[in-house]
Design a protein around this motif. Structure first.
Motif, mmCIF file in Angstrom:
data_model
loop_
_atom_site.group_PDB
_atom_site.id
_atom_site.type_symbol
_atom_site.label_atom_id
_atom_site.label_comp_id
_atom_site.label_asym_id
_atom_site.label_seq_id
_atom_site.Cartn_x
_atom_site.Cartn_y
_atom_site.Cartn_z
ATOM 1 N N ASP A 95 0.926 -1.336 0.060
ATOM 2 C CA ASP A 95 -0.124 -0.019 -0.129
ATOM 3 C C ASP A 95 0.907 1.387 -0.010
ATOM 4 N N ARG A 96 0.489 2.314 -0.727
ATOM 5 C CA ARG A 96 1.169 3.689 -0.734
ATOM 6 C C ARG A 96 0.371 4.367 0.408
ATOM 7 N N VAL A 97 1.046 4.892 1.411
ATOM 8 C CA VAL A 97 0.635 5.809 2.522
ATOM 9 C C VAL A 97 1.389 7.026 2.886
ATOM 10 N N SER A 98 0.730 7.732 3.671
ATOM 11 C CA SER A 98 1.360 8.632 4.350
ATOM 12 C C SER A 98 0.752 8.728 6.031
ATOM 13 N N PHE A 99 1.156 9.492 6.881
ATOM 14 C CA PHE A 99 0.625 9.576 8.041
ATOM 15 C C PHE A 99 0.708 10.683 8.944
ATOM 16 N N ASP A 100 0.050 10.676 9.869
ATOM 17 C CA ASP A 100 0.036 11.983 10.939
ATOM 18 C C ASP A 100 0.938 11.812 11.839
ATOM 19 N N SER A 101 1.609 12.902 12.095
ATOM 20 C CA SER A 101 2.659 12.881 13.006
ATOM 21 C C SER A 101 2.195 13.058 14.462
ATOM 22 N N HIS A 102 1.055 13.342 14.642
ATOM 23 C CA HIS A 102 0.414 13.247 16.057
ATOM 24 C C HIS A 102 -0.070 11.981 16.215
ATOM 25 N N ILE A 103 0.412 11.423 17.303
ATOM 26 C CA ILE A 103 -0.118 9.998 17.755
ATOM 27 C C ILE A 103 -1.077 9.966 19.051
ATOM 28 N N PRO A 104 -2.161 10.256 18.812
ATOM 29 C CA PRO A 104 -3.026 10.210 20.083
ATOM 30 C C PRO A 104 -3.234 9.173 20.871
ATOM 31 N N CYS A 105 -3.612 9.303 22.199
ATOM 32 C CA CYS A 105 -3.678 8.117 23.228
ATOM 33 C C CYS A 105 -5.055 7.447 22.812
ATOM 34 N N GLY A 106 -5.978 7.993 22.673
ATOM 35 C CA GLY A 106 -7.275 7.310 22.368
ATOM 36 C C GLY A 106 -8.126 7.340 23.589
ATOM 37 N N TYR A 107 -7.570 7.695 24.841
ATOM 38 C CA TYR A 107 -8.241 7.572 26.111
ATOM 39 C C TYR A 107 -8.478 8.832 26.693
ATOM 40 N N CYS A 108 -7.493 9.868 26.635
ATOM 41 C CA CYS A 108 -7.847 11.119 27.483
ATOM 42 C C CYS A 108 -8.938 11.531 27.140
ATOM 43 N N ARG A 109 -9.330 12.797 27.918
ATOM 44 C CA ARG A 109 -10.400 13.515 27.848
ATOM 45 C C ARG A 109 -10.585 14.239 26.202
ATOM 46 N N GLN A 110 -9.674 14.701 25.955
ATOM 47 C CA GLN A 110 -9.721 15.300 24.586
ATOM 48 C C GLN A 110 -9.833 14.331 23.345
ATOM 49 N N CYS A 111 -9.090 13.003 23.428
ATOM 50 C CA CYS A 111 -9.604 12.004 22.732
ATOM 51 C C CYS A 111 -11.080 11.423 22.827
ATOM 52 N N GLN A 112 -11.475 11.495 24.041
ATOM 53 C CA GLN A 112 -12.829 10.868 24.109
ATOM 54 C C GLN A 112 -13.908 11.913 23.489
ATOM 55 N N ILE A 113 -13.584 13.170 23.666
ATOM 56 C CA ILE A 113 -14.660 14.013 23.251
ATOM 57 C C ILE A 113 -14.518 14.594 21.700
ATOM 58 N N GLY A 114 -13.645 13.674 21.043
ATOM 59 C CA GLY A 114 -13.744 13.891 19.446
ATOM 60 C C GLY A 114 -12.497 14.849 19.373
ATOM 61 N N ARG A 115 -11.516 15.286 20.088
ATOM 62 C CA ARG A 115 -10.433 16.192 19.555
ATOM 63 C C ARG A 115 -9.215 15.461 19.763
ATOM 64 N N PRO A 116 -8.861 14.248 19.068
ATOM 65 C CA PRO A 116 -7.667 13.306 19.129
ATOM 66 C C PRO A 116 -6.352 14.235 18.683
ATOM 67 N N HIS A 117 -6.611 15.421 17.899
ATOM 68 C CA HIS A 117 -5.473 16.061 17.365
ATOM 69 C C HIS A 117 -4.815 17.136 18.583
ATOM 70 N N THR A 118 -5.616 17.199 19.887
ATOM 71 C CA THR A 118 -5.153 17.881 20.864
ATOM 72 C C THR A 118 -5.087 16.979 22.081
ATOM 73 N N CYS A 119 -4.723 15.660 21.943
ATOM 74 C CA CYS A 119 -4.487 14.654 22.799
ATOM 75 C C CYS A 119 -3.519 15.119 23.910
ATOM 76 N N THR A 120 -4.001 14.992 25.162
ATOM 77 C CA THR A 120 -2.991 15.415 26.207
ATOM 78 C C THR A 120 -1.808 14.506 26.613
#
Ligand SMILES: [Zn+2]
Ligand SMILES: [Zn+2]
Length: 349
Positions: free
Chosen positions: A87-112
């Motif tokens: 597969d040809r790919v690129s990827f986001d440099s931000h790696i959100p945790c998926g579990y913090c408050r920001q991730c849970q309220i749908g803002r993984p790009h500001t994961c704490t």
């Protein structure tokens, strides 16, 4: 097996180009053969070892910098199902945790608990790189390796430009490095009525014109360009996007906004931002100041891909230099000089 990589080994200026061990692929990892990588301002900070930027961010040395790239998947971890070898790919440099408050309220790009690819973990200035599956995204067939390597930085300005509603508005974009040029090109494609570009580098201003800026402001000649903007727009600008990080420029920008205008802060101010006369500049005039921390995942990516595929941005003008990774020193010295715009690095064939 070993591979060649650009490595930060000491807390002083420079990198090494050396053999490193092939990275191990964990269950949720994707091993990627790098096809094209781009130099970002943060990589330059690592190169010159800008203490204020690097200390606290870099966990340990040595590490491999680089976070803007495209490549081909060569191996995936046992739990990875959405991409496969080839597969040809690129990827986001931000790696959100998926579990913090920001991730849970749908803002993984500001994961704490954000992991930052190429900042606090190994990056892509290497023949092969390991990315986390959550950030990896297949790219359209029609997108070149080079274009795909620029999805990540292009994505930085997509939200401010779209959210602010630049169409049929007066817009000023300050700081005509790659991020500023992307913003100008996108703003032009969305038919803003006037696009003012501010910089101190005549080469970058000339490029801004080619990207669609209608008015160029050399801040060396017009340091207090706020007066000029107010004059040119009757009673002030609709939108000011700062990609310079210069606090004087931000103050001039705030001063030049109309009542109810919006300032987007995309750049990285290195000094405290003191707003002179905030009552008059902000309160009275109901100005909005908005921060912007990169792409939303993955709505912005889809938009960035669509914009690149539209053919409305001329990447040949933005990509001014290309080097094999072994010539990293030349590439970073050019980046440091401010000459040119986006610089790409390629692994040796
Ligand atoms: Zn970057
Ligand atoms: Zn999180």
């Amino acid at each position: 097996m070993s591979l060649k990589a650009i490595v930060k080994t000491t807390r002083e200026k420079g990198f090494d180009y050396m053999d490193v061990e092939m990275p191990k692929v964990g269950p949720r990892d994707v091993l990627i053969k790098v096809k094209a990588a781009a130099i970002c301002g943060s990589d330059l900070n690592f190169y010159v070892w800008n203490k204020a930027f690097c200390e606290g961010l870099v966990k340990e040395l040595p590490f491999i910098p680089g976070h803007e790239c495209s490549g081909e998947v060569v191996e995936v971890g046992s739990a990875v199902t959405h991409v496969k070898a080839g597969d040809r790919v690129s990827f986001d440099s931000h790696i959100p945790c998926g579990y913090c408050r920001q991730c849970q309220i749908g803002r993984p790009h500001t994961c704490t608990n954000m992991g930052l690819f190429g900042h606090n973990m190994n990056g892509c200035f290497a023949e092969y790189t390991v990315a986390k599956e959550t950030g990896v995204r297949k790219i359209p067939d029609a997108l070149s390796w080079e274009a795909a390597a620029l999805l990540e930085p292009l994505g930085v300005v997509i939200r401010p430009v779209l959210e602010s509603g630049v169409s049929m508005s007066t817009v000023c974009i300050a700081g005509c490095g790659p991020i500023g040029q992307f913003a100008i090109s996108l703003t032009s494609a969305l038919t803003a009525s006037r696009i003012f570009a501010v910089d101190i580098n005549p080469q970058r201003l000339a490029l801004a014109k080619e990207m669609g800026a209608t008015d160029l402001i050399d801040a060396r000649e017009k340091p207090n360009f706020g007066d000029y903007l107010i004059n040119e727009t009757e009673d002030g600008l609709d939108i000011f996007i700062d990609a310079s990080g210069n606090v004087h420029t931000i103050n001039e920008g705030l001063r030049s906004l109309r009542f109810g205008g919006t300032m987007y802060m995309v750049g990285n101010p290195k000094e405290p931002l003191v707003i002179e006369n905030p009552m008059r500049k902000i309160t009275l005039r109901e100005v909005t100041i908005k921060g912007n921390w990169g792409r939303s995942m993955f709505e912005t990516w889809e938009k960035a891909e669509n914009f690149l595929l539209s053919g409305k941005i001329n990447l040949d003008k933005i990509i001014t230099h290309r080097f094999p990774m072994s010539e990293y020193e030349k590439a970073f010295e050019i980046a440091k000089s401010g000459e040119g715009c986006k610089i790409l690095l390629y692994p040796e064939e």
